[in-house]
Design a protein around this motif. Structure first.
Motif, PDB file in Angstrom:
ATOM      1  N   PRO A 159       0.840  -1.203   0.000  1.00 52.80           N
ATOM      2  CA  PRO A 159       0.000   0.000   0.000  1.00 52.80           C
ATOM      3  C   PRO A 159       0.873   1.250   0.000  1.00 52.80           C
ATOM      4  CG  PRO A 159       0.057  -0.994   2.191  1.00 52.80           C
ATOM      5  CD  PRO A 159       0.834  -1.902   1.297  1.00 52.80           C
ATOM      6  N   VAL A 160       0.398   2.307  -0.616  1.00 49.11           N
ATOM      7  CA  VAL A 160       1.148   3.563  -0.639  1.00 49.11           C
ATOM      8  C   VAL A 160       0.259   4.698  -0.147  1.00 49.11           C
ATOM      9  CG1 VAL A 160       2.613   2.788  -2.527  1.00 49.11           C
ATOM     10  CG2 VAL A 160       0.562   4.114  -3.042  1.00 49.11           C
ATOM     11  N   SER A 161       0.873   5.806   0.177  1.00 48.06           N
ATOM     12  CA  SER A 161       0.161   6.977   0.669  1.00 48.06           C
ATOM     13  C   SER A 161      -0.896   7.438  -0.333  1.00 48.06           C
ATOM     14  CB  SER A 161       1.158   8.112   0.915  1.00 48.06           C
ATOM     15  OG  SER A 161       0.488   9.352   1.082  1.00 48.06           O
ATOM     16  N   PRO A 162      -2.060   7.896   0.145  1.00 45.64           N
ATOM     17  CA  PRO A 162      -3.078   8.425  -0.773  1.00 45.64           C
ATOM     18  C   PRO A 162      -2.576   9.595  -1.621  1.00 45.64           C
ATOM     19  CG  PRO A 162      -4.012   8.054   1.405  1.00 45.64           C
ATOM     20  CD  PRO A 162      -2.534   7.875   1.543  1.00 45.64           C
ATOM     21  N   ALA A 163      -1.479  10.214  -1.194  1.00 44.06           N
ATOM     22  CA  ALA A 163      -0.928  11.327  -1.962  1.00 44.06           C
ATOM     23  C   ALA A 163      -0.137  10.862  -3.175  1.00 44.06           C
ATOM     24  CB  ALA A 163      -0.033  12.184  -1.063  1.00 44.06           C
ATOM     25  N   LEU A 164       0.070   9.523  -3.293  1.00 44.51           N
ATOM     26  CA  LEU A 164       0.874   8.985  -4.383  1.00 44.51           C
ATOM     27  C   LEU A 164       0.058   7.998  -5.211  1.00 44.51           C
ATOM     28  CD1 LEU A 164       4.169   8.237  -2.400  1.00 44.51           C
ATOM     29  CD2 LEU A 164       3.725  10.188  -3.912  1.00 44.51           C
ATOM     30  N   GLN A 165       0.452   7.843  -6.453  1.00 47.57           N
ATOM     31  CA  GLN A 165      -0.189   6.908  -7.360  1.00 47.57           C
ATOM     32  C   GLN A 165       0.882   6.042  -8.008  1.00 47.57           C
ATOM     33  OE1 GLN A 165      -3.680   7.032  -7.810  1.00 47.57           O
ATOM     34  NE2 GLN A 165      -3.489   5.061  -8.836  1.00 47.57           N
ATOM     35  N   ALA A 166       0.685   4.718  -8.033  1.00 45.91           N
ATOM     36  CA  ALA A 166       1.630   3.810  -8.678  1.00 45.91           C
ATOM     37  C   ALA A 166       1.394   3.828 -10.187  1.00 45.91           C
ATOM     38  CB  ALA A 166       1.461   2.395  -8.132  1.00 45.91           C
ATOM     39  N   HIS A 167       2.483   3.977 -10.941  1.00 43.22           N
ATOM     40  CA  HIS A 167       2.413   4.060 -12.411  1.00 43.22           C
ATOM     41  C   HIS A 167       3.301   2.965 -12.980  1.00 43.22           C
ATOM     42  CE1 HIS A 167       1.881   6.157 -16.299  1.00 43.22           C
ATOM     43  NE2 HIS A 167       3.105   5.733 -16.543  1.00 43.22           N
ATOM     44  N   LEU A 168       2.688   1.984 -13.657  1.00 43.65           N
ATOM     45  CA  LEU A 168       3.400   0.828 -14.201  1.00 43.65           C
ATOM     46  C   LEU A 168       3.505   0.955 -15.710  1.00 43.65           C
ATOM     47  CD1 LEU A 168       4.586  -2.033 -13.924  1.00 43.65           C
ATOM     48  CD2 LEU A 168       2.248  -2.914 -13.876  1.00 43.65           C
ATOM     49  N   ASP A 169       4.706   0.722 -16.235  1.00 44.92           N
ATOM     50  CA  ASP A 169       4.907   0.871 -17.673  1.00 44.92           C
ATOM     51  C   ASP A 169       5.961  -0.104 -18.157  1.00 44.92           C
ATOM     52  OD1 ASP A 169       4.465   1.884 -20.220  1.00 44.92           O
ATOM     53  OD2 ASP A 169       4.528   3.967 -19.537  1.00 44.92           O
ATOM     54  N   ILE A 170       6.044  -0.264 -19.491  1.00 45.09           N
ATOM     55  CA  ILE A 170       7.035  -1.134 -20.118  1.00 45.09           C
ATOM     56  C   ILE A 170       7.807  -0.353 -21.169  1.00 45.09           C
ATOM     57  CG2 ILE A 170       5.568  -3.153 -19.740  1.00 45.09           C
ATOM     58  CD1 ILE A 170       5.012  -3.202 -22.740  1.00 45.09           C
TER      59      ILE A 170
END
Length: 361
Positions: A192-203
């Motif tokens: 889990p991460v802080s609500p202030a951050l968003q996980a961005h997955l890319d290739i």
């Protein structure tokens, strides 16, 4: 059902081993290090994923970590192979008082479909699978249909071996909390991460499909023979040989807007069959990839086009890129991590670089 495996080997780190000190961006480690330093990080309680030779991994103490066997890395000093060092990727933690943070789970072939429904509502999950196992095969062919897939970021890699050990040992993964060394289960670190951050997955895929004929399969799987080439019945094995195709180049297909590779493992002359490192899917149009005159330049161009946002948390690259691209001693920008037997960005990938960043929501 969880299974028992080899017993945990006690850590061999001396009591006066040096304390771990952060030396990555924003205090998060993404670094090749000795076993003693990695053990100190594990004992500190920080969640992490560790790649390394099996003996090195099994000498680490229990803790909130997962690991997988591989001795090939893209490190700060460039691509290299080491059986003595391990590559440590530290994962972010929630702010004090915001919750318990990352947790580790094991999955069998029967339970793996829950991996995304078990994931944190706000965060990401990091998975490591042992190559050539039933759980690897199941994930490769079934992951696109898992509940909640593509709704929550799932990245990871496939554990492998030193190439000299192929046929002599099995790839494995480590369940850090109890030190279980597993050959046919997946390990996952849910983060889990802080609500202030968003996980961005890319290739980053340096390959593009050529203008050659389209290849379509009636059935999916890790091998294929009969198919349609430009709409005509043909045998892929015979067609590749007749055309003098470079089997170091993957087949490439457009999967809903993303160019995805399927790498060629071997040509079976007796069976007139082509074996792959990832499955092909029926009804999808594949083409042979265009040759790459310079692997590193191709990666650099692809990275420049994407301009990865936010803070880099983790990346992994393919062992085939490491080998065919001559990446030993060469770097790919800021990308650091293991060179693996397969990469995961929601589904299994080949000859691709996968990375995850955290951006401000």
């Amino acid at each position: 059902m969880l299974t028992d495996t080899l017993p945990f080997l006690p850590a061999t780190v001396a009591p006066d081993a040096p304390a771990w000190a952060p030396h990555g961006a924003n205090g998060l480690v993404q670094s090749l290090m000795g076993v003693a330093e990695a053990a100190a990080l594990v004992r500190s309680g920080r969640p992490c994923c560790i790649a390394g030779d099996a003996q090195a991994l099994r000498s680490l103490p229990p803790g909130r970590w997962i690991g997988g066997s591989i001795p090939y890395f893209m490190a700060e000093q460039g691509g290299l192979c080491s059986r003595e060092q391990v590559f440590v990727t530290e994962l972010p933690q929630l702010p004090p008082g915001a919750g318990d943070g990352a947790w580790v789970q094991r999955y069998t072939r029967e339970t793996l479909s829950r991996v995304c429904t078990d994931a944190p509502a706000h965060g990401f999950s990091l998975i490591v699978l042992p190559a050539f196992s039933a759980v690897h095969e199941a994930f490769a062919q079934e992951a696109p249909d898992y509940p909640e897939m593509y709704q929550r970021p799932l990245l990871g890699w496939v554990a492998g071996l030193h190439l000299d050990d192929l046929g002599q040992a099995l790839p494995g993964v480590m369940h850090g909390p109890d030190g279980r060394w597993l050959h046919d289960e997946a390990v996952v670190l849910h983060v889990p991460v802080s609500p202030a951050l968003q996980a961005h997955l890319d290739i980053v895929n340096p390959f593009e499909p050529s203008s050659g004929p389209g290849i379509v399969f009636d059935a999916g799987g890790f091998s294929a023979g009969d198919c349609l080439i430009d709409g005509q019945p043909a045998n892929l094995h015979d067609w590749l040989l007749a055309g003098g195709a470079d089997t170091r180049l993957p087949l490439v297909a457009d999967y809903c807007g993303a160019m995805v590779n399927v790498s060629i493992k071997a040509l079976d002359a007796a069976a007139h069959r082509v074996d792959f490192y990832a499955p092909v899917f029926p009804g999808v149009v594949y083409r042979c990839a265009r040759p790459l005159p310079d692997y590193v330049a191709a990666f650099e161009r692809a990275l420049a086009r994407q301009q990865p946002p936010g803070t880099l948390v983790m990346s992994c690259n393919c062992i085939l890129n490491y080998l065919h691209g001559g990446l030993e001693g060469r770097t790919l920008g800021a990308m650091r991590g293991p060179a693996t037997f397969g990469e995961i960005a929601y589904q299994l990938l080949n000859q691709t670089l996968v990375y995850l960043t955290l951006v401000e929501a």
